[in-house]
Design an enzyme around this catalytic site. Structure first.
Site, short mmCIF file in Angstrom:
data_model
loop_
_atom_site.label_atom_id
_atom_site.label_comp_id
_atom_site.label_asym_id
_atom_site.label_seq_id
_atom_site.Cartn_x
_atom_site.Cartn_y
_atom_site.Cartn_z
CB SER A 245 -39.83 -2.64 15.09
OG SER A 245 -40.29 -2.02 16.28
N GLY A 246 -38.18 -3.99 16.85
CA GLY A 246 -37.37 -4.38 18.04
C GLY A 246 -37.34 -3.35 18.90
CG ASP A 247 -36.10 0.86 19.90
OD1 ASP A 247 -37.14 1.58 20.47
OD2 ASP A 247 -34.96 0.97 20.02
CG ASP A 248 -39.88 3.61 21.17
OD1 ASP A 248 -40.26 2.62 21.85
OD2 ASP A 248 -39.07 4.53 21.25
CB SER A 279 -42.50 -2.94 19.69
OG SER A 279 -41.41 -2.73 20.05
#
Length: 432
Positions: A245-248, A279
């Site tokens: 993903s692009g975050d946590d 990530s």
């Protein structure tokens, strides 16, 4: 902690036995042998061509099955195909089952995304003040609700949302792909979540939540596409799952500043095992930054992360209040990391200017152990507060191969703790 985990494990054991007992009955009875009423989306006029809208079909199916779910439970089967739809709600004593090669596609017609009230523990939308767009699949005040399948997928088609978010074209906060709110006994298993507009899976104010065997996928530069975000929830079990993903990849939360303090519902009794993460700009496991209701009794083990910004990140700040305590993270295997440990009390985002500057967070009793990492830039960046140092930190049996750079390997301020068998040698604050 042991008593809480025991209660969680008893529920999970019963769940596992139920799954095993029903497997032989075929796909439609895979999760629950006692869902008495079973229907397919095509029974309600569904068309799986990826073009025809199935918003009315999903609404009719759930409404119809909700009438009989009290009599032995109900299951809606989504067959193979591409089923375009607007947002829809689930019901209690209910299973949404995605057959292999079934894809539920979120409409990109934003007119179908109505607005709903902000979460009471946040006081506003996370992106913008005011209300928020509805979530794609929503469960509110439900008991015994399941999303499962043979690795069918739920695709949020988030690019339109990401573009508008980056262009500051949205009036409200983006909705999440799947949100359960005030729900008990929730299962999400054996499905793939793809390209959420924002957070992917958000159980908030829930208890007894099992997430097992799921995959979450989003571009690594997509904004705020957190994987799994338990929020003011308890008895949460996350196992055998993968996030890119692009975050946590996992972010444990419990409300934002004065709104989270007033709502006063912690996240607690959370168990994570056999989990992997990619990530590059965020954390494998994060606590916060919204943690004003408190976070406690978190145990994560057997974690793999590659090309990820940090292994364990704690985010808080003045105005948050609350606590983060009794956290055990152990058994991590890491490759290409910027930070192993990144703990900061200088995370300053606030919902508005009404936060209490005397609401000081308490961070204590955090254990990080049995970790092997290669190609790491910084072993630890730990920044407590002078009026509230991070205390009782334990770092043990950690080996990190540091990538050559000119930055300090450890950077510690206002922290207190111990370390054993750690390479490279930790900061003086962790050598007591």
């Amino acid at each position: 902690m042991a008593q809480a985990q025991g209660k969680l494990f008893l529920w999970v054991a019963a769940l596992t036995l139920s799954i095993a007992a029903s497997t032989a009955a075929g796909d439609e009875a895979w999760w629950h042998p006692n869902r008495k009423h079973v229907a397919k989306l095509t029974d309600f006029g569904g068309v799986g061509d990826g073009v025809t809208s199935n918003t009315a079909a999903f609404a009719a199916a759930v409404a119809n099955l909700s009438q009989v779910a009290g009599d032995g439970g109900a299951m809606l089967v989504v067959p193979a195909g591409r089923w375009l739809t607007g947002p829809f709600n689930l019901t209690s004593t209910f299973t949404l089952f995605l057959e292999r090669d079934a894809v539920i596609l979120a409409t990109q017609n934003l007119d179908e995304w109505t607005t709903i009230a902000p979460l009471p523990s946040y006081g506003r939308g996370r992106d913008l003040p005011g209300p928020r767009y509805t979530n794609f699949i929503m469960g509110y005040n439900l008991t015994d609700v399941v999303i499962t399948g043979n690795n069918g997928s739920i695709n949020g088609q988030g690019q339109v949302w990401w573009d508008k978010f980056r262009g500051e074209e949205l009036k409200y906060t983006r909705g999440y792909l799947v949100e359960f709110m005030f729900c008990s006994y929730v299962v999400v298993s054996n499905v793939v979540l793809i390209d959420s507009p924002s957070w992917n899976l958000h159980p908030v104010y829930c208890d007894h939540v099992a997430v097992a065997g799921i995959t979450i996928l989003a571009p690594i530069r997509s904004p705020n596409t957190d994987g799994i975000d338990p929020d003011s929830s308890e008895y949460v079990w996350i196992v055998n799952s993968n996030v890119v993903s692009g975050d946590d990849c996992i972010a444990i939360k419990s409300g934002w500043d004065q709104y989270g303090i007033a709502f006063n519902k912690p996240s607690q009794h959370i168990y994570i095992s056999n989990f992997s993460c990619v990530s590059p700009t965020s954390a494998t496991i994060a606590l916060g930054s919204e943690m004003s209701g408190g976070i406690s009794d978190v145990h994560a083990t057997n974690i793999v992360a590659v090309d990820t910004e940090s292994a364990l990140r704690l985010k808080t700040g003045i105005g948050r209040g609350g606590f983060m305590r009794d956290v055990i993270v152990e058994g991590m295997r890491l490759t290409n990391m910027k930070y192993l440990l990144w703990m900061t009390a200088n995370y300053g985002q606030h919902p508005d200017d009404k936060f209490d500057p005397n609401a000081i967070p308490v961070v204590k009793t955090i254990s990080f152990s049995n970790v092997v990492a290669t190609n790491v830039s910084i072993a630890g960046k730990l920044e407590g507060l002078p009026q509230s140092p991070f205390t009782n930190l334990l770092v043990s049996d950690v080996t990190a191969e540091i990538f050559v750079n000119k930055k300090p390997v450890w950077n510690c301020t206002f922290v207190e703790g111990r370390s054993y068998n750690v390479t490279p040698t930790p900061c003086a604050e962790l050598q007591h």
